[in-house]
Design a protein around this motif. Structure first.
Motif, PDB file in Angstrom:
ATOM      1  N   HIS A 234     -22.540 -15.089  44.320  1.00  0.00           N
ATOM      2  CA  HIS A 234     -21.620 -15.419  45.388  1.00  0.00           C
ATOM      3  C   HIS A 234     -22.251 -16.449  46.355  1.00  0.00           C
ATOM      4  N   ILE A 235     -21.534 -17.523  46.649  1.00  0.00           N
ATOM      5  CA  ILE A 235     -21.966 -18.410  47.730  1.00  0.00           C
ATOM      6  C   ILE A 235     -21.332 -17.850  49.007  1.00  0.00           C
ATOM      7  N   THR A 236     -22.142 -17.242  49.856  1.00  0.00           N
ATOM      8  CA  THR A 236     -21.597 -16.573  51.042  1.00  0.00           C
ATOM      9  C   THR A 236     -20.963 -17.582  51.986  1.00  0.00           C
ATOM     10  N   SER A 237     -21.629 -18.736  52.112  1.00  0.00           N
ATOM     11  CA  SER A 237     -21.133 -19.738  53.043  1.00  0.00           C
ATOM     12  C   SER A 237     -21.726 -21.077  52.637  1.00  0.00           C
ATOM     13  N   HIS A 238     -21.024 -22.155  52.890  1.00  0.00           N
ATOM     14  CA  HIS A 238     -21.609 -23.465  52.634  1.00  0.00           C
ATOM     15  C   HIS A 238     -21.285 -24.395  53.789  1.00  0.00           C
ATOM     16  N   THR A 239     -22.170 -25.330  54.067  1.00  0.00           N
ATOM     17  CA  THR A 239     -21.897 -26.297  55.122  1.00  0.00           C
ATOM     18  C   THR A 239     -22.674 -27.575  54.816  1.00  0.00           C
ATOM     19  N   PHE A 240     -22.001 -28.718  54.969  1.00  0.00           N
ATOM     20  CA  PHE A 240     -22.625 -30.008  54.672  1.00  0.00           C
ATOM     21  C   PHE A 240     -23.237 -30.602  55.933  1.00  0.00           C
ATOM     22  N   ASN A 241     -24.191 -31.523  55.743  1.00  0.00           N
ATOM     23  CA  ASN A 241     -24.672 -32.278  56.896  1.00  0.00           C
ATOM     24  C   ASN A 241     -23.711 -33.446  57.156  1.00  0.00           C
ATOM     25  N   ALA A 242     -24.043 -34.287  58.150  1.00  0.00           N
ATOM     26  CA  ALA A 242     -23.079 -35.282  58.603  1.00  0.00           C
ATOM     27  C   ALA A 242     -22.711 -36.269  57.493  1.00  0.00           C
TER      28      ALA A 242
END
Lengths: 407, 156
Positions: free
Chosen positions: A13-21
């Protein structure tokens, strides 16, 4: 209209993802106590760094695009702000954590930077939301708690573009709009549709979906004049406080758990049905207009397993390999399966093979988002073209329900 | 093994307990009136049924349904009325009837189907009839309808 980019980052499971700018790096948590940072190299993501400080499962990550800081929240009731600083010994830049004093006695469930990146909100199971701001004198992040009238775990929060108002939804089946005004940080906000005088913890609105149900995800429209939320009753509700208009869109599918606005008149939501749905409307009414997951395209890509995605085993797509992989990753009695057709029984005709838990804007300014990214329980990270909308076909739904009775 | 400890009401020691009544809006009508409405509906449904108007009868029985505490009698009466309609509908007519119901009525019908399944042998509730309706209703209204029947705290 371009095909979605599909990346498989892990089997969990990918719990959360976030990209940089600039979208060259992504921070994810693969259902663990660590944050993994992946860097993009061509068509592949390679792990570059691991941020370890939490001692329980990480629940949410948010990467502030302008100040390049990462905030993480976890079930250990803590949040950390990570900042890149040069290592005194080697001179390499490393991510250094700063503890945030949350003062909550239950897990932190969700975290989000405010638009100006000078505060962030941490939702929690302690019937409270911690609004955190930096105290330069103590050199730490301090929090103030929004408590009333929250009655249960808060699942998600979203900031209004004015940096003051905060929407929150949770297990008490309500979506609320609060004022998170902090005197030392914020300038006095100008009056909006949500109200004029906004001291800390003012309730500017409280809404529920038509059949109740936990509120999984909330989101302000790009202008902040409308609020959307997804409930566990398989519905999306859009609220316009200026005209008191409330629209409930009831779905025939399983509940949606995450949503994001792509423009002032459109939003994308996804959840247990494993595909992102597109909704469109305005103050006069809202409706479901389609899905980003083209059912015709997936039938072919779905059959070949990871669908042409750059997986570490690239060319090894033989049926023997597939059956062993299915035995490993899905618990199917693979090696004994007579043919490929049999092992496809649990393969869904969608790109994601399990619940989508996070959806975020990927490309474009707020209000003109052209691509969105999703991640979920199947360990895939997918980048979708937000304009490639296919109609939701009734046939595909019936087909899927037929499949469900098999399982 | 002693399992009585499982029945201790731990919520009584919690000052800030979340009550059922805080999770949904209470019915504004008072219990006596709810029962009155249910009785009137039962009569109206009988006359609709005698004319063969199944959709009309269902719509009637599925609007303003009794929910919440203190209206057990009205709830039972409404379920009884509904079961009469379900039992008197031919299996071949069910898909058409279900399709012409409003979305709200479909959701409420699903709630009653599950309630009926929880009371086997109550009145003239028949499991096979309920399952037949359930199958057709799910084909039309999808899994979303089932999810709503589960999440809605306004129990019928």
């Amino acid at each position: 209209m371009s095909a979605p980019e599909i990346f498989s980052l892990g089997q969990t499971h990918i719990t959360s993802h976030t990209f940089n700018a600039d979208r060259s790096q992504v921070a994810v948590s693969l259902n663990s106590r660590d944050v993994q940072i992946f860097a993009r190299q061509g068509n592949d993501w390679t792990p570059t760094e691991t941020l370890s400080e939490h001692d329980k499962l990480i629940t949410s990550i948010d990467w502030a695009p302008n100040s390049n800081r990462i905030v993480t929240s976890a079930q250990d009731r803590n949040a950390y702000v990570w900042q890149q600083t040069p290592d005194p010994q080697t001179g390499r830049s490393i991510w250094k954590p700063t503890l945030v004093l949350l003062r909550i006695n239950r897990a932190a469930t969700y975290v989000k930077w405010s638009p100006n990146e000078d505060k962030f909100a941490v939702a929690s199971g302690a019937r409270a939301i911690a609004i955190c701001s930096f105290d330069p004198e103590g050199d730490w992040w301090v929090s103030r708690l929004l408590k009333k009238p929250i009655r249960s775990t808060v699942f998600s929060v979203d900031w209004h573009p004015n940096n003051v108002l905060l929407a929150a939804g949770g297990a008490d089946m309500k979506a609320r709009v609060f004022s998170a005004y902090i005197k030392d940080v914020d300038k006095r906000p100008s009056p909006s549709v949500w109200g004029e005088k906004l001291p800390f913890n003012t309730i500017c609105g409280e809404y529920a979906s038509s059949s109740g149900g936990w509120v999984h995800s909330v989101g302000f429209s790009p202008s902040g004049d409308a609020l959307a939320f997804a409930g566990h009753d398989s519905s999306v509700t859009v609220v316009y406080p200026s005209s008191q208009a409330i629209y409930h869109i009831k779905m025939t599918t399983l509940p949606l758990v995450t949503l994001t606005w792509t423009s002032e008149e459109a939003l994308v939501a996804a959840g247990h049905d494993c595909q992102p749905f597109v909704f469109s409307g305005n103050e006069g009414g809202w409706q479901l207009i389609g899905t980003l997951d083209d059912p015709n395209q997936n039938k072919t890509s779905g059959r070949s397993g990871s669908g042409g995605a750059p997986s570490p085993v690239g060319r090894l797509q033989s049926s023997a390999f597939n059956s062993f992989r299915n035995a490993d990753s899905r618990g199917l009695s693979g090696p004994g399966a007579p043919d490929g057709g049999k092992s496809n029984d649990t393969e869904l005709f969608t790109v994601h093979q399990n619940t989508i838990t996070t959806i975020r804007p990927y490309d474009g300014a707020p209000g003109a988002v052209s691509r969105v990214s999703t991640s979920g329980v199947d360990g895939k990270l997918v980048i979708w073209d937000a304009s490639a909308i296919s109609p939701v076909s009734v046939g595909s739904l019936a087909g899927k329900m037929g499949g469900m009775s098999l399982r | 093994m002693d399992v009585n400890f499982r029945k201790i009401d731990v919520d009584q020691y919690d000052e800030d307990v979340l009550l059922d009544s805080e999770l949904y809006e209470a019915d504004p009508r008072d219990p006596a009136q709810v029962l009155d409405d249910a009785k009137q509906k039962a009569t109206a449904v009988r006359s609709s049924l005698s004319k063969g108007d199944i959709v009309g009868a269902l719509t009637l029985v599925l609007t303003d349904t009794p929910y919440g505490p203190n209206v057990e009698e009205a709830k039972n009466l409404n379920l009884q009325t509904l079961v009469t309609i379900l039992n008197s509908t031919k299996a071949t007519e069910i898909p058409g009837v279900v399709r012409s119901l409003s979305q709200d009525a479909q959701d409420t019908l699903m709630k009653y189907l599950y309630k009926g399944m929880g009371l086997p042998g109550w009145g003239d509730v028949s499991g096979s009839v309920l399952l037949g309706w359930h199958e057709k209703l799910t084909e039309v209204a999808g899994t979303g309808c089932i999810v709503r029947a589960m999440t809605d705290r306004r129990l019928v």
